[in-house]
Motif scaffolding. Structure first.
Motif, PDB file in Angstrom:
ATOM      1  N   CYS A   1       0.831  -1.186   0.000  1.00  0.00           N
ATOM      2  CA  CYS A   1       0.000   0.000   0.000  1.00  0.00           C
ATOM      3  C   CYS A   1       0.875   1.249   0.000  1.00  0.00           C
TER       4      CYS A   1
ATOM      5  N   TYR B   1     -13.927   8.618   4.440  1.00  0.00           N
ATOM      6  CA  TYR B   1     -13.027   8.376   5.555  1.00  0.00           C
ATOM      7  C   TYR B   1     -13.063   9.530   6.538  1.00  0.00           C
TER       8      TYR B   1
ATOM      9  N   ASN C   1      -5.375  12.408   7.083  1.00  0.00           N
ATOM     10  CA  ASN C   1      -6.183  11.585   6.196  1.00  0.00           C
ATOM     11  C   ASN C   1      -5.283  11.231   5.021  1.00  0.00           C
TER      12      ASN C   1
ATOM     13  N   ASN D   1     -10.675   6.583  -5.272  1.00  0.00           N
ATOM     14  CA  ASN D   1     -10.032   6.973  -4.025  1.00  0.00           C
ATOM     15  C   ASN D   1     -10.590   8.267  -3.450  1.00  0.00           C
TER      16      ASN D   1
ATOM     17  N   TYR E   1      -6.130  -0.381   4.583  1.00  0.00           N
ATOM     18  CA  TYR E   1      -5.203   0.141   5.583  1.00  0.00           C
ATOM     19  C   TYR E   1      -5.862   1.186   6.469  1.00  0.00           C
ATOM     20  N   VAL E   2      -6.521   2.179   5.875  1.00  0.00           N
ATOM     21  CA  VAL E   2      -7.134   3.223   6.701  1.00  0.00           C
ATOM     22  C   VAL E   2      -8.281   2.661   7.523  1.00  0.00           C
TER      23      VAL E   2
ATOM     24  N   LEU F   1      -0.632  -9.337   2.150  1.00  0.00           N
ATOM     25  CA  LEU F   1       0.784  -9.306   1.815  1.00  0.00           C
ATOM     26  C   LEU F   1       1.480  -8.083   2.387  1.00  0.00           C
ATOM     27  N   ASP F   2       0.712  -7.034   2.630  1.00  0.00           N
ATOM     28  CA  ASP F   2       1.333  -5.789   3.066  1.00  0.00           C
ATOM     29  C   ASP F   2       1.633  -5.799   4.558  1.00  0.00           C
ATOM     30  N   VAL F   3       2.852  -5.443   4.880  1.00  0.00           N
ATOM     31  CA  VAL F   3       3.309  -5.489   6.265  1.00  0.00           C
ATOM     32  C   VAL F   3       2.507  -4.579   7.189  1.00  0.00           C
ATOM     33  N   SER F   4       2.196  -3.358   6.731  1.00  0.00           N
ATOM     34  CA  SER F   4       1.454  -2.419   7.573  1.00  0.00           C
ATOM     35  C   SER F   4       0.050  -2.916   7.853  1.00  0.00           C
ATOM     36  N   ILE F   5      -0.553  -3.522   6.845  1.00  0.00           N
ATOM     37  CA  ILE F   5      -1.907  -4.047   7.019  1.00  0.00           C
ATOM     38  C   ILE F   5      -1.879  -5.216   8.002  1.00  0.00           C
TER      39      ILE F   5
ATOM     40  N   LYS G   1      -5.810  -1.702  -1.382  1.00  0.00           N
ATOM     41  CA  LYS G   1      -5.253  -1.956  -0.064  1.00  0.00           C
ATOM     42  C   LYS G   1      -5.061  -0.689   0.756  1.00  0.00           C
ATOM     43  N   ASN G   2      -4.972   0.448   0.080  1.00  0.00           N
ATOM     44  CA  ASN G   2      -4.904   1.700   0.821  1.00  0.00           C
ATOM     45  C   ASN G   2      -6.158   1.900   1.639  1.00  0.00           C
ATOM     46  N   ILE G   3      -7.282   1.558   1.049  1.00  0.00           N
ATOM     47  CA  ILE G   3      -8.558   1.689   1.744  1.00  0.00           C
ATOM     48  C   ILE G   3      -8.602   0.715   2.928  1.00  0.00           C
TER      49      ILE G   3
ATOM     50  N   LEU H   1      -5.699   9.256   2.565  1.00  0.00           N
ATOM     51  CA  LEU H   1      -6.329   9.143   1.255  1.00  0.00           C
ATOM     52  C   LEU H   1      -6.390  10.490   0.556  1.00  0.00           C
TER      53      LEU H   1
ATOM     54  N   ARG I   1      -1.537  -3.952  11.633  1.00  0.00           N
ATOM     55  CA  ARG I   1      -2.783  -3.412  12.162  1.00  0.00           C
ATOM     56  C   ARG I   1      -3.806  -4.499  12.426  1.00  0.00           C
TER      57      ARG I   1
ATOM     58  N   PHE J   1       1.129   3.651   1.971  1.00  0.00           N
ATOM     59  CA  PHE J   1       1.428   4.301   3.240  1.00  0.00           C
ATOM     60  C   PHE J   1       2.404   3.458   4.021  1.00  0.00           C
TER      61      PHE J   1
ATOM     62  N   GLU K   1      -4.609  12.390  -3.002  1.00  0.00           N
ATOM     63  CA  GLU K   1      -5.256  13.276  -3.961  1.00  0.00           C
ATOM     64  C   GLU K   1      -4.467  14.567  -4.125  1.00  0.00           C
TER      65      GLU K   1
ATOM     66  N   ALA L   1     -11.859   9.023   0.259  1.00  0.00           N
ATOM     67  CA  ALA L   1     -11.158   9.974   1.123  1.00  0.00           C
ATOM     68  C   ALA L   1     -12.172  10.810   1.901  1.00  0.00           C
TER      69      ALA L   1
END
Lengths: 170, 674
Positions: free
Chosen positions: A59, B291, A88, B284, B327-328, B358-362, B323-325, A90, B365, A61, A94, B288
């Motif tokens: 990802c 979120y 934020n 996204n 993650y948050v 697969l992502d370490v940060s995910i 995966k960004n979504i 996300l 968490r 981040f 942007e 955002a």
């Protein structure tokens, strides 16, 4: 000399933004908090290593030191922002995208070479788009117009017309 | 003097360098030329030279000699000079150098320049890098510009004010009058974003400001509503969504204003629900906004329906392909799991699936969230997943995961056996990652699980036979063998399926001595091992062997071991005549009658010179028709080596009636007490 209390108060949402190539060459660095030159170099080197080691499936981040790093790769350039914990992420993506769009509109299908040879212009655009890490104007058109006008001013400087020229006599 | 080479030509030239050394040479040559040009105070080419210097600075070369030149450029009348000068100042100067203060006067003049783009440059520089002193000096100018009708300048002044406030919070008050009409419809929409940013900064810094600005909530709600309802605006839209940046900032300000305040929270309830349900989620940008909305809902005093809506949005985020979504979502759920525990529990299985991401940060968490969701009801299922995760996760996680498992097991273990098994599993799979303080904690746990001693020591011994590389495991095992070695060799076990461990005294001592000499053992482990061997001298009969081992280590290079060995040797000498005998007796009770014997209790008494220890029985029901037995271990200490005699008493309930039986046992084999 900054003391500890000053550092505490200077909480900024976006601490810095970096642009670098896949070979680890820095193309732009904008710092929104006062940092010593030596520390900047160290942080840039470290962060580039960390980001370049990321696999494509991961990802955008990551946590690094006490900051959140938001990064995205556009062609051969990595755009990397360091933000405070409570942000934020996300919307930061942007923000990065908007900056890329501005560069793209200005240079016409921007590529890394444009940023290399016109780095000062890239900075001018960034400084018209963000101040202290915050967006100045959410209108793409507005930002580009301002840059355009400023460029015109610069052109007037560079080719000053003599009085005779003005009169059409030279 | 020929004109200095142009910026782009320099860039082109430097890029042709094939080695670092070649590049350095070019740079040094150009720097020398630039330096002499500076010395000559050349006005025409100063701009070009500084620009080149900035390029070389970006490559990593020193450029401090250009600092004063930047100041000269800023002071120039030409726009080009100012543009590069301010850029140079922002790149080369910072408040750590006193020279930056020289900018103050120039900036002051430029803030009042007739050309708005010059004013813009100075505002930007002040707003990015202005020191506290500069901010104090120039705050008045910024405040003036905040009230101008020129929206281009007003928006910049707002962000500059934000910086001033951050550097010198006491100055916040002076900007208050200027904020009066910032959100008014009369203004161009252009300044809305920066106005909201400024208001947010003030509210975050001062509770008084916060109270003062609460009255803006209806206005903010209205602006947000208009944004959502408004038609297409190509300038501000992103993927069909109206000005997402402004939406997000308004949501954030609403969050701050609504927090802890019932009225404000109520006033924004509807708009939050509207944004939460109507925002397009395919890209996204929409997510955002969603979120930010979720963050606001969770922070203010929203009604429960709205909170559930927010958590469900996060639940949907967890299933998003992006995966960004995910993650948050995990980050937010982690924040809300304490306050909205039940709502988050509903998404437990999705969260547990994220352990396999697969992502370490995910993964991290998901792990933290999983531990937060463990409770008495789901402990078995959750622990299965977490143990599986422990097996396969990155080494970075193993320590935290192991600690988390121990904590959860301690809180919610459904049975002692389960607890010990779980601990064993962690020690055997991630034994080398377990924290040092776990060892004494685990020993404490084992000590307190009295009825599990035999089971535990047998399992640990078996684990040692397989692997002696994981130090925490080895240390706990050593300690247990030292403490419960007698149970180990007796083969008796409280559990129904005894572990197939044939452990003879010599074999056990072989294992412990093996630890002493192994390269894999740390000094701490060796110390545990030596002490365990020593303790076995009171539990095993091979005392001579133990004495020999202990005396060898009396001359060990390891000081800790040496000291222990010497002290143990002394103990042997001192108490040799007292070397006690312990008889371990196991009773088996069977029942050939037709009915079960329930509430079965075995008691024993011995003569005064003896000491008796009765361990917990395997159960207190002796099944009918010889379908099973109750076993119990008795340990008898017989320091005076007298003949062993015992009075026993059995009590139980049979066919509804209580039964009591007394007897004397005098026919113990002589070996048990000689």
């Amino acid at each position: 000399m900054m003391d500890d209390t000053e550092v505490l108060l200077e909480k900024k949402e976006m601490r810095f933004m970096l642009l670098f190539s896949r070979q680890g060459k820095l193309r732009l660095q904008k710092w929104y908090t006062a940092t010593a030159e030596r520390d900047k170099k160290k942080m840039v080197r470290e962060l580039m290593q960390v980001v370049l080691a990321r696999k494509p499936k991961m990802c955008s981040f990551l946590e690094w030191r006490d900051l959140k790093i938001v990064y995205k790769r556009y062609a051969s350039l990595y755009f990397c922002c360091a933000v405070e914990e409570q942000d934020n992420e996300l919307i930061t993506l942007e923000v990065i995208h908007r900056f890329v769009e501005l560069l793209d509109k200005y240079f016409g299908s921007v590529c890394e070479l444009d940023i290399i040879f016109n780095f000062e212009k890239a900075y001018f655009i960034l400084d018209e788009f963000l101040m202290g890490g915050e967006i100045q104007d959410t209108s793409k058109k507005s930002v580009l117009k301002a840059i355009e006008q400023a460029d015109l001013l610069q052109e007037e400087d560079e080719s000053p017309r003599s009085v005779l020229e003005e009169m059409g006599l030279a | 003097m020929p004109a200095p080479i142009r910026l782009r030509e320099l860039i082109r030239t430097i890029r042709t360098a094939r080695t670092q050394a070649e590049e350095r040479e070019m740079i040094q040559k150009e720097c020398a030329a630039i330096r002499s040009s500076f010395r000559e105070e050349d006005n025409t080419y100063r701009c070009r030279n500084v620009a080149k210097l900035l390029y070389m600075h970006m490559l990593g070369y020193p450029a401090h000699f250009g600092q004063l030149e930047c100041l000269k450029l800023i002071a120039s009348q030409k726009f080009t000079d100012k543009r590069i000068g301010y850029l140079g100042a922002m790149l080369l100067l910072d408040e750590r150098q006193d020279v930056h203060l020289l900018m103050t006067n120039c900036i002051k003049n430029d803030l009042n320049h007739s050309t708005q783009y010059v004013q813009g440059l100075s505002l930007c520089t002040l707003g990015c890098m202005g020191s506290s002193e500069m901010c104090r000096d120039l705050a008045g100018e910024v405040e003036k510009l905040l009230k101008t009708s020129n929206s281009y300048l007003r928006k910049k002044a707002a962000l500059c004010a934000v910086h001033v406030i951050r550097k010198v919070p006491e100055l916040m008050e002076m900007f208050l009058p200027a904020t009066k009409n910032l959100l008014s419809e009369k203004n161009h929409g252009e300044i809305l974003h920066t106005s909201v940013v400024l208001l947010t900064e003030m509210c975050e810094r001062s509770p008084d400001m916060l109270s003062h600005f609460r009255k803006l909530v209806p206005q903010l709600v209205r602006i947000l509503k208009n944004l959502i309802m408004s038609g297409y605006s190509p300038e501000h839209d992103v993927s069909g969504i109206s000005d997402p940046f402004l939406q997000v900032r308004i949501l954030r300000l609403l969050r701050i204003l609504g927090k802890g305040d019932d009225d404000s929270s109520e006033a924004m309830n509807d708009i939050l629900a509207q944004v939460a349900t109507n925002t397009e989620t395919s890209k996204n940008v929409g997510n955002a906004i969603l979120y930010e909305t979720v963050l606001t809902i969770m922070d203010i005093k929203s009604e429960s329906g709205l909170r559930v809506l927010a958590i469900n949005i996060l639940g949907r985020f967890l299933l998003n392909n992006d995966k960004n979504i995910r993650y948050v979502a995990l980050t937010s759920l982690l924040k809300t799991v304490q306050t909205d525990h039940n709502a988050v529990q509903r998404h437990r299985s999705t969260i547990v699936d994220c352990l396999k991401d697969l992502d370490v940060s995910i993964k991290r968490r998901a792990m933290e969230l999983s531990f937060a969701l463990v409770n008495g009801n789901n402990i078995r299922g959750m622990m299965k997943e977490l143990l599986y995760f422990l097996d396969s996760c990155d080494p970075d996680f193993k320590a935290d995961c192991a600690s988390g498992i121990f904590l959860a097991a301690e809180k919610y273990a459904p049975s002692k056996r389960w607890h010990i098994d779980t601990v064993m599993r962690v020690l055997t799979t991630a034994g080398s990652y377990v924290r040092d303080d776990s060892v004494p904690n685990l020993i404490q746990l084992i000590t307190n699980s009295v009825e599990m001693h035999a089971y535990t020591v047998q399992r640990l011994y078996k684990a040692l036979l397989d692997d002696i590389s994981q130090q925490p495991l080895v240390q706990v095992a050593s300690w247990c063998i030292g403490e419960y070695g007698d149970l180990l060799v007796s083969g008796q076990c409280e559990e129904e399926e005894p572990i197939q461990v044939d452990a003879l005294e010599d074999e056990v001592l072989d294992v412990l001595e093996g630890l002493l000499v192994s390269n894999l053992s740390t000094p701490v482990t060796r110390a545990y091992s030596l002490t365990a061997i020593m303790k076995l001298s009171t539990r095993f009969s091979s005392v001579n062997r133990i004495k020999k081992v202990v005396s060898i280590y009396g001359s060990s290079i390891d000081v800790e071991l040496q000291q222990r060995a010497v002290e143990y040797n002394a103990l042997f000498k001192k108490y040799d005549h007292m070397s006690p005998n312990i008889a371990v007796i196991t009773i088996h009770a069977t029942n050939s009658t037709e009915a079960d014997m329930t509430e079965f209790v075995f008691q024993a008494a011995v003569p005064k010179t003896f000491q008796l220890q009765l361990l917990s029985p395997s159960s207190n029901v002796v099944p009918a028709l010889n379908q099973g037995s109750v076993t119990q271990v008795i340990r008898v200490l017989n320091p005076q080596k007298q003949q062993l005699r015992m009075r026993i008493k059995l009590t139980y309930t049979h066919k509804g009636s209580p039964v009591q039986d007394l007897a004397e046992v005098n026919n113990f084999p002589p070996q048990s007490w000689q």
